[in-house]
Design a protein around this motif. Structure first.
Motif, PDB file in Angstrom:
ATOM      1  N   GLU A 169       0.854  -1.193   0.000  1.00 44.32           N
ATOM      2  CA  GLU A 169       0.000   0.000   0.000  1.00 44.32           C
ATOM      3  C   GLU A 169       0.885   1.236   0.000  1.00 44.32           C
ATOM      4  OE1 GLU A 169      -2.855   0.404   3.210  1.00 44.32           O
ATOM      5  OE2 GLU A 169      -3.627   2.282   2.369  1.00 44.32           O
ATOM      6  N   ARG A 192       3.951  10.620   2.559  1.00 36.73           N
ATOM      7  CA  ARG A 192       4.661  11.194   3.697  1.00 36.73           C
ATOM      8  C   ARG A 192       5.059  12.632   3.371  1.00 36.73           C
ATOM      9  NH1 ARG A 192       2.403   7.804   5.762  1.00 36.73           N
ATOM     10  NH2 ARG A 192       3.140   5.964   6.849  1.00 36.73           N
ATOM     11  N   ASN A 207      -4.428   4.946  -2.209  1.00 36.41           N
ATOM     12  CA  ASN A 207      -5.638   5.527  -1.605  1.00 36.41           C
ATOM     13  C   ASN A 207      -6.111   6.710  -2.433  1.00 36.41           C
ATOM     14  OD1 ASN A 207      -5.887   4.152   1.214  1.00 36.41           O
ATOM     15  ND2 ASN A 207      -3.723   4.694   1.037  1.00 36.41           N
ATOM     16  N   ASP A 217     -11.783   0.328   1.745  1.00 38.95           N
ATOM     17  CA  ASP A 217     -10.833   0.490   2.862  1.00 38.95           C
ATOM     18  C   ASP A 217     -11.572   0.718   4.184  1.00 38.95           C
ATOM     19  OD1 ASP A 217      -8.392   0.813   4.106  1.00 38.95           O
ATOM     20  OD2 ASP A 217      -7.816   2.623   3.016  1.00 38.95           O
ATOM     21  N   ASP A 218     -10.902   0.438   5.280  1.00 36.65           N
ATOM     22  CA  ASP A 218     -11.397   0.758   6.633  1.00 36.65           C
ATOM     23  C   ASP A 218     -12.797   0.214   6.873  1.00 36.65           C
ATOM     24  OD1 ASP A 218      -9.055   2.179   6.668  1.00 36.65           O
ATOM     25  OD2 ASP A 218      -9.972   4.147   6.640  1.00 36.65           O
ATOM     26  N   GLU A 247      -0.519  -6.454  14.354  1.00 32.04           N
ATOM     27  CA  GLU A 247       0.700  -6.069  15.075  1.00 32.04           C
ATOM     28  C   GLU A 247       1.351  -7.229  15.807  1.00 32.04           C
ATOM     29  OE1 GLU A 247      -0.407  -2.777  17.576  1.00 32.04           O
ATOM     30  OE2 GLU A 247      -0.354  -1.358  15.901  1.00 32.04           O
ATOM     31  N   TYR A 249       2.244  -3.769  11.245  1.00 27.56           N
ATOM     32  CA  TYR A 249       3.615  -3.596  11.724  1.00 27.56           C
ATOM     33  C   TYR A 249       4.298  -4.937  11.994  1.00 27.56           C
ATOM     34  CZ  TYR A 249       2.360   1.334  12.504  1.00 27.56           C
ATOM     35  OH  TYR A 249       1.959   2.634  12.364  1.00 27.56           O
TER      36      TYR A 249
END
Ligand code: C2E
Ligand code: MG
Ligand code: MG
Ligand code: MG
Length: 280
Positions: A59, A63, A114, A176-177, A236, A255
């Motif tokens: 994805e 930044r 996105n 998404d989400d 995670e 992560y």
């Protein structure tokens, strides 16, 4: 005294508001120059196949390295870019960058980008996407466009038409989400998504609450019955991964496998082993 304290609070609140508004304004002005000054960058987070734990996609996540404030989260500046319309130019740049970067990766690696609801108000969106793919030379089947349900909020025929056109080019449309908004299930009827991404909120609570695990299993079953894949977001821990696997999710992202990182740092041959990388 209480009254004085109250007044004090109000005054403080006003000052805070003021500072916040000023900060927004500063960021807005700086964002106008960020692209030209090369302050924006695209990082990539791997998405692994749950069965093999091997990367199957990434994805793209934007930044901003602000010259004074340092790295700023997209949650800080994407809303500003949306309010000002700058997201059109920025979004185009991100898409071009992601499609170009993807050309250097193995052919089975998909790249997810996105797209903001504001980008769907641009009548030039579909031609732009088509042109970017053509220029980069990227097969449309390697591109995934991630949208949130806010894109579908107004039940707009024009937007559904754009999504259908994009899907017609061979691009994968991803929801998404999933699960954070309101009437999420109804969105599954509005468009034949290739994939839905189950929000991090569910995944993080799966280990504490069995009802969350049940919801993820049910959503995954429903999605698969509708011929949609599922990605669990924000994995995670190894324990979460096992639950996601038990729930039947196709893919996992988080992560545990890798943080978002610059294109040249991604290792597509590395199997996710559940160990946290301190360099990622
Ligand atoms: P998203 O599309 O849902 O992206 C996933 C977010 O979750 C990313 O945050 C990612 O860094 C974070 N994440 C991934 N794995 C984990 C994990 O294991 N734990 C935790 N706590 N977080 C994890 P990021 O990069 O800060 O982006 C936040 C949001 O900003 C994105 O949510 C997306 O809505 C938006 N965004 C980011 N890049 C772009 C972009 O290029 N264009 C647009 N329009 N929006 C973007
Ligand atoms: Mg996303
Ligand atoms: Mg997400
Ligand atoms: Mg999000």
């Amino acid at each position: 005294r209480a009254k004085a304290a109250g007044r004090h609070c109000v005054r403080f609140f006003e000052m805070e508001m003021d500072a916040q508004a000023r900060m927004q304004h500063v960021l807005e002005i700086d964002l106008r120059n960020a692209l030209a000054r090369g302050e924006l960058d695209v990082h990539y987070q791997v998405i692994v196949d749950v069965g093999t734990r091997m990367p199957c996609g990434v994805e793209a996540l934007v930044r901003w390295q602000h010259p004074v404030f340092g790295p700023l989260s997209p949650d800080r500046f994407i809303p500003i870019a949306e309010d000002t319309g700058m997201i059109i130019a920025i979004g185009e740049w991100i898409l071009r960058r992601a499609c170009t970067d993807a050309m250097a990766w193995p052919a089975h690696i998909k790249v997810a980008v996105n797209l903001s609801p504001v980008q769907f108000r641009d009548p030039g969106l579909v031609p732009t996407v088509r042109a970017i793919l053509a220029t980069a030379g990227l097969p449309p089947s390697r591109l995934e466009i991630e949208i949130t349900e806010s894109v579908l909020l107004q039940k707009n025929a024009v937007i559904t038409g754009m999504l259908t056109e994009l899907a017609g080019l061979g691009i994968n449309i991803v929801l998404d989400d999933f699960g954070v908004g309101y009437s999420s299930l109804s969105y599954l009827r509005q468009f034949p998504f290739s994939k839905i991404k189950i929000d991090r909120g569910f995944v993080s609570e799966m280990t504490q609450r069995t009802d969350c695990a049940t919801i993820v299993s049910a959503v995954t079953g429903l999605a698969h019955a509708l011929d949609m894949q599922t990605t669990a977001e924000g994995v995670e821990t190894w324990e979460q991964f096992r639950l996601v696997q038990a729930a039947g999710c196709s893919q996992a992202q988080g992560y545990l496998f890798s943080k978002p990182q610059p294109a040249d740092r991604i290792d597509f041959s590395r199997r996710g082993n559940g160990e946290r990388s301190h360099h990622g």
